[in-house]
Design an enzyme around this catalytic site. Structure first.
Site, mmCIF file in Angstrom:
data_model
loop_
_atom_site.group_PDB
_atom_site.id
_atom_site.type_symbol
_atom_site.label_atom_id
_atom_site.label_comp_id
_atom_site.label_asym_id
_atom_site.label_seq_id
_atom_site.Cartn_x
_atom_site.Cartn_y
_atom_site.Cartn_z
ATOM 1 N N LEU A 353 0.814 -1.219 0.000
ATOM 2 C CA LEU A 353 0.000 0.000 0.000
ATOM 3 C C LEU A 353 0.843 1.263 0.000
ATOM 4 O O LEU A 353 0.406 2.316 -0.450
ATOM 5 C CB LEU A 353 -0.918 0.018 1.227
ATOM 6 C CG LEU A 353 -1.939 -1.116 1.325
ATOM 7 C CD1 LEU A 353 -2.674 -1.028 2.659
ATOM 8 C CD2 LEU A 353 -2.922 -1.060 0.176
ATOM 9 N N GLY A 354 2.043 1.182 0.560
ATOM 10 C CA GLY A 354 2.886 2.362 0.646
ATOM 11 C C GLY A 354 4.164 2.054 1.377
ATOM 12 O O GLY A 354 4.384 0.948 1.895
ATOM 13 N N GLY A 356 7.136 3.907 4.104
ATOM 14 C CA GLY A 356 7.507 5.008 4.979
ATOM 15 C C GLY A 356 8.948 4.902 5.429
ATOM 16 O O GLY A 356 9.712 4.055 4.952
ATOM 17 N N GLY A 357 9.325 5.774 6.360
ATOM 18 C CA GLY A 357 10.705 5.819 6.811
ATOM 19 C C GLY A 357 11.144 4.592 7.572
ATOM 20 O O GLY A 357 12.338 4.306 7.659
ATOM 21 N N PHE A 358 10.212 3.823 8.112
ATOM 22 C CA PHE A 358 10.576 2.684 8.939
ATOM 23 C C PHE A 358 10.079 1.359 8.378
ATOM 24 O O PHE A 358 10.178 0.345 9.030
ATOM 25 C CB PHE A 358 10.049 2.864 10.361
ATOM 26 C CG PHE A 358 10.635 4.047 11.046
ATOM 27 C CD1 PHE A 358 11.931 4.030 11.518
ATOM 28 C CD2 PHE A 358 9.888 5.198 11.196
ATOM 29 C CE1 PHE A 358 12.478 5.132 12.144
ATOM 30 C CE2 PHE A 358 10.429 6.304 11.821
ATOM 31 C CZ PHE A 358 11.725 6.272 12.295
ATOM 32 N N LYS A 374 1.924 -2.982 8.819
ATOM 33 C CA LYS A 374 3.133 -2.176 8.675
ATOM 34 C C LYS A 374 4.325 -3.008 9.138
ATOM 35 O O LYS A 374 4.491 -3.265 10.333
ATOM 36 C CB LYS A 374 3.008 -0.899 9.509
ATOM 37 C CG LYS A 374 4.175 0.063 9.328
ATOM 38 C CD LYS A 374 3.882 1.352 10.083
ATOM 39 C CE LYS A 374 4.956 2.386 9.845
ATOM 40 N NZ LYS A 374 4.678 3.651 10.558
ATOM 41 N N ASP A 467 4.650 14.532 13.331
ATOM 42 C CA ASP A 467 4.810 14.318 11.889
ATOM 43 C C ASP A 467 3.450 14.334 11.192
ATOM 44 O O ASP A 467 3.136 13.459 10.395
ATOM 45 C CB ASP A 467 5.525 12.993 11.621
ATOM 46 C CG ASP A 467 6.040 12.896 10.189
ATOM 47 O OD1 ASP A 467 6.262 13.961 9.562
ATOM 48 O OD2 ASP A 467 6.210 11.765 9.684
#
Length: 636
Positions: A353-354, A356-358, A374, A467
């Protein structure tokens, strides 16, 4: 040879000790009461101004709460003022099993906090676990009302057959309703328990404000019971409250055991008489016996030792209970990593889906439900910190504008967080490439503001997100915004939340407040700045970090400020009605106020939400505009 204190000194010590214990108990009751469960500031009744007659009457009423006499029924009706519109009428109800001293402590706290939450509304209500307090400039006594209210449900479903659960729950609730409604004019309250299949015991409680009739009490409770299939379904714990009544059930006892017994009047026990004084006394020559001093010292020392011992025992038991609760909570959220791998089809790129930074986010099917997984990057120190923060903070947060944590997995170096799945993904997929209707944009702005306010003020641990950006605002099927990614969140104690410094500057360029980026200085105003940037992006449909505005190629904030000082920005969409344009101008003003360079010049999120809600747009009008599918942007 023994000596005994005179009766007069004994009585003085007892009186002093009683006063000490009463004061400490009031203080402990107020401190243990904790956060309010829910509050509602009713703007429909209008607002009052500073130093107005209504405010004077309200202050007098709240000041009088500490003087209320303790009663067994825990119900009070206090009014201040003479003129109808300036008169303040209040209604206070404590839970039926709460001790009188605890009731007064809860009421005092409620009066203090409702002024903070609703600083200028003429009608408001606040609920705690032990009491409810409301006031209004209209008559509220002898009136059954079902709004406003709140509802909470546990995360655990009944594991057995649904029909058996419904039969057990129906039997329990019907018995409670009839007993509570028949309680009388001073107390309409009942508790009970019911045993059933696959479950040892189900405990229940119902209560109405005692001044309403038996029929009204039944109607109010029936209304709440009718909402159980919608709000709680087969959850093993549920709590629902409205203005005039409330109900609760759970699989562990949450009320005083003595409430299950029939109340009966007991004569007060007489104080024990001290033994007769001895005939032999040694005096110091000043009219005060030496053994009097010894007796006082022994009693005071014993009391201090007893109090210290009790405090140590209570704190130890509370810590053990807290640890057990955390362990049970962790067990209920924890999943085997093999189950996560299977749910995401071995983290297939087709399910991604996407990123991120982690780590990456994948769509999955877990226990028959769609979820977002995630998966944190391996061997990443920051990823471990983020993982702990998200599990600890998200597991206990509940708000319609926050993404709900479903579970987590931690095995060896593999760590994953499991969230509810939101089909429309993140806000940045819409506001920059697709023209949304104004009603939808406005709803997103208000929803994000309410979510941040909950994190700042109403959550169990007051949280700074750090954030906030479009990529961290997800949208459900109804385009309701939900704030995500608390990996950067920092939890602070009450005494430490005003301002902090950090060497670890984390966030996304463009959304980071100047004082945070330049000095590492963080406060709740850090999130306010990010929210302001987000509002300007939603209004303009342009990104903060890739848009050059005007002839000078200015960034979005600089251009918006310059144009606003030159002349007010005006929405030019002909499809917008007058109310739409007023709302847009309000949002422009809020957005620019939130991105002020100096943190002290930015509003608090509480004030932002109040300004947004003061537009008083009707739901019918909003739905009508949404149905027409109007698309609008503000020309900035």
């Amino acid at each position: 040879m023994s000596y005994v204190m005179p009766k007069s000194y004994t009585m003085q010590c007892l009186v002093l000790l009683s006063a000490l214990l009463l004061s400490s108990q009031l203080l402990s009751v107020q401190s243990q009461e904790g956060k309010a469960l829910f509050s509602s500031c009713q703007t429909v009744r209008g607002n009052f101004t500073v130093n107005s007659i209504f405010e004077v009457n309200l202050k007098s009423l709240i000041s009088s709460l500490s003087s209320l006499p303790p009663t067994e029924d825990g119900f009070y009706n206090v009014s201040f003022g003479e003129t109808d519109n300036e008169k303040v009428n209040s209604l206070v109800l404590c839970r039926g099993d709460v001790k009188p001293i605890e009731c007064i402590g809860c009421i005092i706290r409620a009066g203090q906090e409702i002024r903070e939450r609703c600083p200028n509304e003429k009608e408001a209500i606040i609920w705690y676990d032990n009491c409810m307090f409301r006031y209004s400039n209209r008559t509220i006594l002898n009136t059954m009302e079902t709004s406003p209210g709140y509802s909470f449900a546990t995360d655990f479903d009944f594991p057995g057959e649904k029909g058996a659960w419904e039969n057990m729950l129906t039997t329990l609730l019907e018995g409670l309703m009839s007993r509570a409604a028949a309680g009388g004019e001073r107390k309409k309250f009942a508790v009970s328990k019911k045993s059933g299949p696959s479950l040892q015991t189900l405990y229940g409680l119902m209560q109405c404000t005692p001044e309403i009739s038996e029929r009204d009490c039944i109607d109010c409770l029936t209304w709440n019971i009718g909402r159980i299939p919608i709000l709680c379904n087969t959850k093993m714990g549920c709590r629902q409250a409205t203005v005039s009544c409330n109900l609760r059930y759970a699989t562990s006892r949450f009320y005083d055991l003595t409430a299950e017994e029939q109340p009966r009047a007991l004569p007060p026990a007489p104080l024990p008489s001290p033994p007769p004084p001895s005939n032999e006394r040694v005096s110091d020559g000043k009219g005060f016996a030496i053994d009097d001093v010894k007796g006082v010292v022994i009693i005071v020392g014993g009391v201090v030792l007893l109090i210290v011992s009790c405090v140590v025992i209570v704190l130890t038991l509370k810590k053990k209970k807290h640890n057990r609760q955390n362990e049970r909570r962790e067990d209920s959220l924890k999943f085997e990593f093999s189950a996560i791998r299977s749910a995401t089809n071995n983290f297939s790129p087709l399910n991604e889906l996407g990123k991120g930074g982690f780590g990456k986010v994948y769509k999955g099917i877990l226990n028959g439900k769609e979820v977002a997984v995630k998966r944190l990057s391996e061997n990443t120190k920051q990823g471990e910190i983020q993982f702990k923060n998200e599990v600890l903070s998200m597991a206990n947060l509940s708000h319609r504008n926050l993404v709900r944590l479903v579970g987590f997995s931690a095995e060896n170096n593999e760590r994953a967080l499991i969230y509810e799945f939101l089909p429309n993904k993140s806000l940045d997929n819409f506001i920059f490439d697709k023209a949304l209707g104004w009603a939808t944009r406005y709803g997103i702005i208000v929803g994000v503001a309410r979510g941040i306010l909950y994190l700042h003020q109403d959550s169990h641990a007051r949280i700074i997100h750090r954030d906030l950006k479009p990529g961290n605002v997800l949208l459900d099927k109804d385009m309701t915004p939900k704030i995500a990614d608390f990996g950067l969140a920092k939890l602070f104690d009450e005494s430490q939340i005003s301002q902090r410094f950090t060497e670890n500057i984390m966030g996304t360029e463009g959304y980071i407040a100047p004082e945070f980026r330049n000095e590492g200085r963080i406060s709740f105003k850090t999130d306010v700045y990010s929210f302001g940037v987000l509002v300007l992006e939603i209004l303009s449909g342009k990104s903060i970090w890739n848009s050059k505005m005007g002839e000078n190629g200015e960034d979005l904030i600089t251009y918006a400020k310059r144009m606003y000082k030159k002349k007010p920005l005006k929405p030019e969409d002909s499809n917008l009605d007058k109310r739409d344009k007023e709302d847009i101008l309000t949002c422009i003003s809020i957005g620019l106020g939130c991105v002020e360079y100096n943190p002290s010049d930015r509003p608090e999120m509480r004030n932002v939400v109040q300004m947004l809600e003061k537009t008083n747009r009707s739901q019918a009008a909003s739905e009508q505009r949404t149905t027409k599918g109007r698309k609008s942007r503000v020309n900035v």
